[in-house]
Scaffold this motif. Structure first.
Motif, PDB file in Angstrom:
ATOM      1  N   ILE A 148      24.830  32.242 -36.949  1.00  0.00           N
ATOM      2  CA  ILE A 148      26.208  32.181 -37.479  1.00  0.00           C
ATOM      3  C   ILE A 148      26.343  30.871 -38.044  1.00  0.00           C
ATOM      4  O   ILE A 148      25.767  29.806 -37.708  1.00  0.00           O
ATOM      5  CB  ILE A 148      27.161  32.119 -36.112  1.00  0.00           C
ATOM      6  CG1 ILE A 148      27.056  33.419 -35.417  1.00  0.00           C
ATOM      7  CG2 ILE A 148      28.681  32.152 -36.786  1.00  0.00           C
ATOM      8  CD1 ILE A 148      27.891  33.550 -34.207  1.00  0.00           C
ATOM      9  N   ALA A 149      26.994  30.813 -39.244  1.00  0.00           N
ATOM     10  CA  ALA A 149      26.999  29.690 -40.102  1.00  0.00           C
ATOM     11  C   ALA A 149      27.760  28.693 -39.548  1.00  0.00           C
ATOM     12  O   ALA A 149      28.634  28.917 -38.513  1.00  0.00           O
ATOM     13  CB  ALA A 149      27.804  30.060 -41.422  1.00  0.00           C
ATOM     14  N   ILE A 157      31.919  32.712 -33.463  1.00  0.00           N
ATOM     15  CA  ILE A 157      31.235  32.138 -32.257  1.00  0.00           C
ATOM     16  C   ILE A 157      32.129  32.662 -31.171  1.00  0.00           C
ATOM     17  O   ILE A 157      31.482  33.097 -30.177  1.00  0.00           O
ATOM     18  CB  ILE A 157      31.156  30.689 -32.585  1.00  0.00           C
ATOM     19  CG1 ILE A 157      30.192  30.184 -33.652  1.00  0.00           C
ATOM     20  CG2 ILE A 157      30.903  29.800 -31.214  1.00  0.00           C
ATOM     21  CD1 ILE A 157      30.309  28.602 -34.136  1.00  0.00           C
ATOM     22  N   HIS A 158      33.639  32.491 -31.152  1.00  0.00           N
ATOM     23  CA  HIS A 158      34.449  32.681 -30.060  1.00  0.00           C
ATOM     24  C   HIS A 158      34.133  34.224 -29.784  1.00  0.00           C
ATOM     25  O   HIS A 158      34.239  34.830 -28.516  1.00  0.00           O
ATOM     26  CB  HIS A 158      35.884  32.557 -30.402  1.00  0.00           C
ATOM     27  CG  HIS A 158      36.767  32.954 -29.336  1.00  0.00           C
ATOM     28  ND1 HIS A 158      36.837  32.342 -28.421  1.00  0.00           N
ATOM     29  CD2 HIS A 158      37.599  33.870 -29.310  1.00  0.00           C
ATOM     30  CE1 HIS A 158      37.879  32.961 -27.293  1.00  0.00           C
ATOM     31  NE2 HIS A 158      38.216  33.824 -28.075  1.00  0.00           N
ATOM     32  N   LEU A 159      34.150  35.207 -30.614  1.00  0.00           N
ATOM     33  CA  LEU A 159      34.009  36.565 -30.438  1.00  0.00           C
ATOM     34  C   LEU A 159      32.528  36.875 -29.793  1.00  0.00           C
ATOM     35  O   LEU A 159      32.551  37.499 -28.688  1.00  0.00           O
ATOM     36  CB  LEU A 159      33.802  37.381 -31.905  1.00  0.00           C
ATOM     37  CG  LEU A 159      33.457  38.756 -31.812  1.00  0.00           C
ATOM     38  CD1 LEU A 159      34.605  39.725 -30.983  1.00  0.00           C
ATOM     39  CD2 LEU A 159      33.196  39.189 -33.090  1.00  0.00           C
ATOM     40  N   HIS A 160      31.455  36.307 -30.137  1.00  0.00           N
ATOM     41  CA  HIS A 160      30.241  36.261 -29.330  1.00  0.00           C
ATOM     42  C   HIS A 160      30.421  35.788 -28.024  1.00  0.00           C
ATOM     43  O   HIS A 160      29.721  36.340 -26.959  1.00  0.00           O
ATOM     44  CB  HIS A 160      29.204  35.676 -30.200  1.00  0.00           C
ATOM     45  CG  HIS A 160      28.665  36.649 -31.408  1.00  0.00           C
ATOM     46  ND1 HIS A 160      29.172  36.543 -32.658  1.00  0.00           N
ATOM     47  CD2 HIS A 160      27.643  37.601 -31.643  1.00  0.00           C
ATOM     48  CE1 HIS A 160      28.839  37.523 -33.376  1.00  0.00           C
ATOM     49  NE2 HIS A 160      27.778  38.161 -32.965  1.00  0.00           N
ATOM     50  N   GLU A 161      30.980  34.910 -28.043  1.00  0.00           N
ATOM     51  CA  GLU A 161      31.174  34.107 -26.579  1.00  0.00           C
ATOM     52  C   GLU A 161      31.862  35.128 -25.701  1.00  0.00           C
ATOM     53  O   GLU A 161      31.561  35.251 -24.343  1.00  0.00           O
ATOM     54  CB  GLU A 161      31.936  32.807 -26.405  1.00  0.00           C
ATOM     55  CG  GLU A 161      31.013  31.698 -27.035  1.00  0.00           C
ATOM     56  CD  GLU A 161      31.801  30.461 -27.186  1.00  0.00           C
ATOM     57  OE1 GLU A 161      31.046  29.196 -27.268  1.00  0.00           O
ATOM     58  OE2 GLU A 161      33.077  30.534 -27.497  1.00  0.00           O
ATOM     59  N   THR A 162      32.849  35.904 -26.188  1.00  0.00           N
ATOM     60  CA  THR A 162      33.637  36.834 -25.480  1.00  0.00           C
ATOM     61  C   THR A 162      32.773  37.845 -24.584  1.00  0.00           C
ATOM     62  O   THR A 162      32.900  38.454 -24.010  1.00  0.00           O
ATOM     63  CB  THR A 162      34.671  37.453 -26.219  1.00  0.00           C
ATOM     64  OG1 THR A 162      35.645  36.441 -26.689  1.00  0.00           O
ATOM     65  CG2 THR A 162      35.351  38.483 -25.729  1.00  0.00           C
ATOM     66  N   PHE A 163      31.670  38.211 -25.383  1.00  0.00           N
ATOM     67  CA  PHE A 163      30.690  39.311 -25.039  1.00  0.00           C
ATOM     68  C   PHE A 163      29.515  38.803 -24.311  1.00  0.00           C
ATOM     69  O   PHE A 163      28.707  39.362 -24.024  1.00  0.00           O
ATOM     70  CB  PHE A 163      30.387  40.141 -26.264  1.00  0.00           C
ATOM     71  CG  PHE A 163      31.249  41.055 -26.614  1.00  0.00           C
ATOM     72  CD1 PHE A 163      31.445  42.370 -26.080  1.00  0.00           C
ATOM     73  CD2 PHE A 163      32.265  40.727 -27.390  1.00  0.00           C
ATOM     74  CE1 PHE A 163      32.338  43.256 -26.418  1.00  0.00           C
ATOM     75  CE2 PHE A 163      33.190  41.552 -28.001  1.00  0.00           C
ATOM     76  CZ  PHE A 163      33.290  43.008 -27.490  1.00  0.00           C
ATOM     77  N   GLU A 167      25.099  29.952 -26.596  1.00  0.00           N
ATOM     78  CA  GLU A 167      24.423  29.137 -27.691  1.00  0.00           C
ATOM     79  C   GLU A 167      23.053  28.583 -27.055  1.00  0.00           C
ATOM     80  O   GLU A 167      23.078  28.231 -26.047  1.00  0.00           O
ATOM     81  CB  GLU A 167      25.440  27.996 -27.983  1.00  0.00           C
ATOM     82  CG  GLU A 167      24.770  26.912 -29.214  1.00  0.00           C
ATOM     83  CD  GLU A 167      25.574  26.002 -29.555  1.00  0.00           C
ATOM     84  OE1 GLU A 167      24.969  24.704 -30.111  1.00  0.00           O
ATOM     85  OE2 GLU A 167      26.821  26.081 -29.684  1.00  0.00           O
ATOM     86  N   ILE A 168      22.093  28.908 -28.039  1.00  0.00           N
ATOM     87  CA  ILE A 168      20.590  28.830 -27.770  1.00  0.00           C
ATOM     88  C   ILE A 168      20.239  27.492 -28.688  1.00  0.00           C
ATOM     89  O   ILE A 168      19.057  27.036 -28.599  1.00  0.00           O
ATOM     90  CB  ILE A 168      19.685  29.873 -27.613  1.00  0.00           C
ATOM     91  CG1 ILE A 168      19.851  30.653 -29.068  1.00  0.00           C
ATOM     92  CG2 ILE A 168      20.224  30.763 -26.561  1.00  0.00           C
ATOM     93  CD1 ILE A 168      18.657  31.618 -29.229  1.00  0.00           C
ATOM     94  N   VAL A 185      24.588  28.073 -36.048  1.00  0.00           N
ATOM     95  CA  VAL A 185      24.479  28.244 -34.718  1.00  0.00           C
ATOM     96  C   VAL A 185      23.686  29.544 -34.140  1.00  0.00           C
ATOM     97  O   VAL A 185      24.079  30.628 -34.728  1.00  0.00           O
ATOM     98  CB  VAL A 185      25.634  28.299 -34.091  1.00  0.00           C
ATOM     99  CG1 VAL A 185      26.117  28.308 -32.685  1.00  0.00           C
ATOM    100  CG2 VAL A 185      26.693  27.128 -34.737  1.00  0.00           C
ATOM    101  N   MET A 186      22.731  29.432 -33.281  1.00  0.00           N
ATOM    102  CA  MET A 186      22.209  30.600 -32.686  1.00  0.00           C
ATOM    103  C   MET A 186      22.640  31.016 -31.404  1.00  0.00           C
ATOM    104  O   MET A 186      22.896  30.171 -30.474  1.00  0.00           O
ATOM    105  CB  MET A 186      20.589  30.322 -32.797  1.00  0.00           C
ATOM    106  CG  MET A 186      20.200  30.043 -33.911  1.00  0.00           C
ATOM    107  SD  MET A 186      18.248  29.825 -34.275  1.00  0.00           S
ATOM    108  CE  MET A 186      17.749  31.402 -33.424  1.00  0.00           C
ATOM    109  N   MET A 187      22.926  32.091 -31.078  1.00  0.00           N
ATOM    110  CA  MET A 187      23.498  32.734 -29.886  1.00  0.00           C
ATOM    111  C   MET A 187      22.587  33.928 -29.591  1.00  0.00           C
ATOM    112  O   MET A 187      22.075  34.440 -30.243  1.00  0.00           O
ATOM    113  CB  MET A 187      24.971  32.855 -29.954  1.00  0.00           C
ATOM    114  CG  MET A 187      25.747  31.934 -30.558  1.00  0.00           C
ATOM    115  SD  MET A 187      27.630  32.181 -30.604  1.00  0.00           S
ATOM    116  CE  MET A 187      28.168  31.998 -28.787  1.00  0.00           C
ATOM    117  N   GLN A 188      22.615  34.099 -28.161  1.00  0.00           N
ATOM    118  CA  GLN A 188      21.795  35.131 -27.504  1.00  0.00           C
ATOM    119  C   GLN A 188      22.354  35.636 -26.285  1.00  0.00           C
ATOM    120  O   GLN A 188      23.249  35.088 -25.681  1.00  0.00           O
ATOM    121  CB  GLN A 188      20.463  34.495 -27.262  1.00  0.00           C
ATOM    122  CG  GLN A 188      19.399  35.499 -26.608  1.00  0.00           C
ATOM    123  CD  GLN A 188      17.932  35.073 -26.436  1.00  0.00           C
ATOM    124  OE1 GLN A 188      17.656  33.829 -26.885  1.00  0.00           O
ATOM    125  NE2 GLN A 188      17.038  35.646 -25.707  1.00  0.00           N
TER     126      GLN A 188
END
Length: 192
Positions: A148-149, A157-163, A167-168, A185-188
């Motif tokens: 994510i930019a 970022i918030h949407l992905h955190e909800t699921f 953050e990695i 920002v990389m999330m996993q």
């Protein structure tokens, strides 16, 4: 006293008021993407190429490139879904693609979710991400990555955190678009 009474706005009793106009329902169906959807998918994506930093692409993708991508993802059995309005308009799409080409990465994918401008802010991104995760699990995938930019993407970022994405890592100044440096920002999320 009379002066004060006239300064207050007059309101009709509730039974005499005009009913408030209700916003039309936001209706859609989530389904597998088809080749006929690709011109619409291309237009949605190219809007973001031209107008935002959510994608680091600088050049619009062609229909030929989308057809190639679609065929590749279909061959691999990767989920690629669209949200379609009752009138047949494609409102948005979501897909996963291999994270890296090396075979050891075959169970790890990167997600992409894009909404048409008229569909933004109505909860469709949440529905698409939820369905994408469900279909990715069914496809036997184990890890899903979001890149994510780092500027102007707080909602993503918030949407992905909800699921349950975590953050990695972050990478700074890895992209240059619209005369400015951008990071990611990389999330996993593990799909267990």
């Amino acid at each position: 006293m009379l002066e004060e009474e006239y300064q207050q706005p007059r309101r009709l009793p509730p039974h005499l008021r005009k009913p408030a106009e209700q916003e039309p329902l936001f209706e859609y169906t989530i389904r597998e993407a088809r080749p006929a959807d690709l011109p619409h998918v291309r237009e949605i994506y190219n809007y973001y190429v031209a107008n935002s930093t959510v994608t680091f692409d600088l050049d619009a993708m062609t229909l030929r490139e989308w057809k190639s991508k679609f065929a590749y993802l279909h061959k691999l059995g990767m989920p690629f879904i669209v949200a379609e309005s009752p009138r047949g308009l494609i409102l948005g799409y979501a897909l996963v693609a291999p994270w890296k080409q090396k075979r050891a990465y075959r169970f790890t994918v990167e997600n992409s979710i894009y909404l048409g401008p008229a569909a933004a802010g109505k909860g469709l991104g949440k529905v698409l991400l939820g369905e994408l995760i469900t279909r990715s699990k069914k496809a036997g995938l184990k890890e899903i990555i979001a890149v994510i930019a780092d500027q102007g993407a707080d909602a993503s970022i918030h949407l992905h955190e909800t699921f349950g994405f975590h953050e990695i890592g972050r990478m700074g100044r890895v992209g240059f678009k619209f005369d400015r440096w951008l990071g990611t920002v990389m999330m996993q999320k593990s799909l267990k």
